[in-house]
Design a protein around this motif. Structure first.
Motif, PDB file in Angstrom:
ATOM      1  N   ARG A 168       0.830  -1.211   0.085  1.00 45.36           N
ATOM      2  CA  ARG A 168      -0.054   0.201   0.101  1.00 45.36           C
ATOM      3  C   ARG A 168       0.859   1.314   0.049  1.00 45.36           C
ATOM      4  NH1 ARG A 168      -3.244  -2.682   4.175  1.00 45.36           N
ATOM      5  NH2 ARG A 168      -5.284  -3.363   3.192  1.00 45.36           N
ATOM      6  N   LEU A 169       1.948   1.036   0.447  1.00 45.98           N
ATOM      7  CA  LEU A 169       3.057   2.155   0.667  1.00 45.98           C
ATOM      8  C   LEU A 169       3.971   2.287  -0.641  1.00 45.98           C
ATOM      9  CD1 LEU A 169       3.696   2.314   4.396  1.00 45.98           C
ATOM     10  CD2 LEU A 169       1.932   3.507   3.199  1.00 45.98           C
ATOM     11  N   TYR A 170       3.933   1.413  -1.440  1.00 43.67           N
ATOM     12  CA  TYR A 170       4.701   1.451  -2.744  1.00 43.67           C
ATOM     13  C   TYR A 170       4.000   2.134  -3.756  1.00 43.67           C
ATOM     14  CZ  TYR A 170       7.898  -0.665  -5.990  1.00 43.67           C
ATOM     15  OH  TYR A 170       9.050  -0.854  -7.060  1.00 43.67           O
ATOM     16  N   GLU A 171       5.092   2.836  -4.622  1.00 38.72           N
ATOM     17  CA  GLU A 171       4.345   3.770  -5.571  1.00 38.72           C
ATOM     18  C   GLU A 171       3.541   3.143  -6.464  1.00 38.72           C
ATOM     19  OE1 GLU A 171       8.496   3.377  -8.272  1.00 38.72           O
ATOM     20  OE2 GLU A 171       8.142   5.148  -7.009  1.00 38.72           O
ATOM     21  N   GLU A 172       3.760   1.779  -6.793  1.00 36.88           N
ATOM     22  CA  GLU A 172       2.939   1.016  -7.470  1.00 36.88           C
ATOM     23  C   GLU A 172       2.349  -0.097  -6.811  1.00 36.88           C
ATOM     24  OE1 GLU A 172       4.089   0.951 -11.967  1.00 36.88           O
ATOM     25  OE2 GLU A 172       5.928   0.987 -11.025  1.00 36.88           O
ATOM     26  N   PRO A 173       1.056   0.151  -6.094  1.00 37.96           N
ATOM     27  CA  PRO A 173       0.788  -1.204  -5.104  1.00 37.96           C
ATOM     28  C   PRO A 173       0.480  -2.323  -5.849  1.00 37.96           C
ATOM     29  CG  PRO A 173      -0.300   1.016  -4.617  1.00 37.96           C
ATOM     30  CD  PRO A 173       0.564   1.232  -5.930  1.00 37.96           C
ATOM     31  N   ASP A 174      -0.141  -2.389  -6.943  1.00 36.34           N
ATOM     32  CA  ASP A 174      -0.347  -3.813  -7.715  1.00 36.34           C
ATOM     33  C   ASP A 174       0.758  -3.997  -8.760  1.00 36.34           C
ATOM     34  OD1 ASP A 174      -2.865  -3.606  -6.034  1.00 36.34           O
ATOM     35  OD2 ASP A 174      -3.732  -2.095  -7.391  1.00 36.34           O
ATOM     36  N   ASN A 175       1.787  -3.450  -8.635  1.00 36.91           N
ATOM     37  CA  ASN A 175       2.609  -3.980  -9.828  1.00 36.91           C
ATOM     38  C   ASN A 175       3.761  -4.960  -9.035  1.00 36.91           C
ATOM     39  OD1 ASN A 175       4.631  -4.248 -11.663  1.00 36.91           O
ATOM     40  ND2 ASN A 175       4.686  -2.112 -12.260  1.00 36.91           N
ATOM     41  N   PHE A 176       3.258  -6.203  -8.919  1.00 37.54           N
ATOM     42  CA  PHE A 176       4.075  -7.109  -8.264  1.00 37.54           C
ATOM     43  C   PHE A 176       5.265  -7.548  -9.049  1.00 37.54           C
ATOM     44  CE2 PHE A 176      -0.487  -8.210  -7.009  1.00 37.54           C
ATOM     45  CZ  PHE A 176      -0.446  -8.282  -5.736  1.00 37.54           C
ATOM     46  N   ALA A 177       5.372  -7.438 -10.247  1.00 34.38           N
ATOM     47  CA  ALA A 177       6.410  -7.601 -10.971  1.00 34.38           C
ATOM     48  C   ALA A 177       7.588  -6.727 -10.762  1.00 34.38           C
ATOM     49  CB  ALA A 177       6.422  -7.722 -12.525  1.00 34.38           C
TER      50      ALA A 177
END
Length: 281
Positions: A168-177
């Motif tokens: 949630r705190l990452y700049e692209e929360p749903d970009n797992f790759a």
């Protein structure tokens, strides 16, 4: 064997005997010689003996160990005994008893859970989390190992495990790759585990090719579906199951073919009964 420092051992003893044993002093029996014996009342797995021995040594006693940690014993088996002055014996009595009772309880639960999953899947492993009772993590680690279990991660600094609260705190929360790629660059010596909250996330997580996908609170049916998705991907990613896994349901999850079971349930097992008998010499 886990090394317990003098400071850690002192903390166990001082919690109960911070000003000595008032009863022993008031009775005037401090210098009376006695023998103290610790017995496991019920049959089962043994743990906490090495710490118990170290505690008795700290008190100036010379304990005799009859059973090593990790052994399975019959009911009424003597684990450890010591001879000395009443002031030494009574100072160590409860501290040692509590270490043995709680450790044996954790080890017994771990051993039973491990036996259940391995009956369904011989390659299955039970690994305990860092969600131990506060202040008991090191003692719990020793007990889990004595029970035939493994440690999932003893602390934040040991392994990489990406939770939703991280993403949630990452700049692209749903970009797992992108997340997995960054982790491999930043921590090339560590395996990467990503937790999945739902079946819908599995295919997206697989795009990052993590080493492990941890399934949180998945049903056995969802676990089987997740396994099929991983198999069809052709990747070497493995699955672990976590969240509510315990002695009552672990065997059902083992039937799915998953090998790794993450749990904190053993930490909250009922203590085993350790009988302590002190007799005069």
């Amino acid at each position: 064997m886990l090394y317990f420092s003098d400071q850690e051992l002192d903390a166990f003893l001082l919690e109960d005997a911070y000003r000595g044993d008032l009863t022993t002093h008031a009775l005037g029996i401090e210098k009376h010689m006695g023998k103290m014996v610790f017995k496991r009342k019920q049959a089962g797995r043994v743990a906490g003996v090495e710490v118990a021995r170290a505690l008795l040594v700290k008190l100036g006693l010379e304990p005799v160990v009859h059973v090593e940690d990790g052994a399975d014993v019959e009911a009424q088996t003597v684990l450890i005994e010591a001879e000395g002055k009443a002031e030494q014996l009574h100072t160590g009595w409860k501290a040692v008893q509590l270490v043995l009772e709680w450790s044996c309880g954790v080890a017994q639960y771990t051993a039973e859970m491990t036996a259940q999953v391995q009956a369904e899947n011989p390659n299955a492993i039970v690994a305990c989390t860092r969600k131990s009772i506060p202040g008991t993590r090191k003692l719990a680690t020793a007990a889990v190992l004595a029970g035939g279990g493994h440690i999932h991660r003893a602390g934040l600094s040991e392994t990489i495990l990406v939770f939703t609260n991280h993403r949630r705190l990452y700049e692209e929360p749903d970009n797992f790759a992108a997340q997995t790629s960054r982790l491999r660059q930043q921590a090339p010596e560590n395996k990467i585990t990503v937790e999945a909250d739902s079946l819908d996330q599995i295919e997206e997580i697989l795009k990052g090719e993590p080493d492990i996908i941890q399934l949180d609170k998945f049903s056995t049916e969802e676990v089987s579906e997740a396994l099929a998705l991983v198999t069809n991907s052709g990747q070497s990613t493995i699955l672990s199951v976590a969240g509510g896994i315990n002695r009552n349901n672990a065997a059902e999850y083992a039937k799915t073919g998953v090998n790794l079971f993450i749990t904190s349930a053993p930490y909250y097992a009922a203590p085993e009964d350790i009988k302590v008998i002190i007799t005069p010499l």
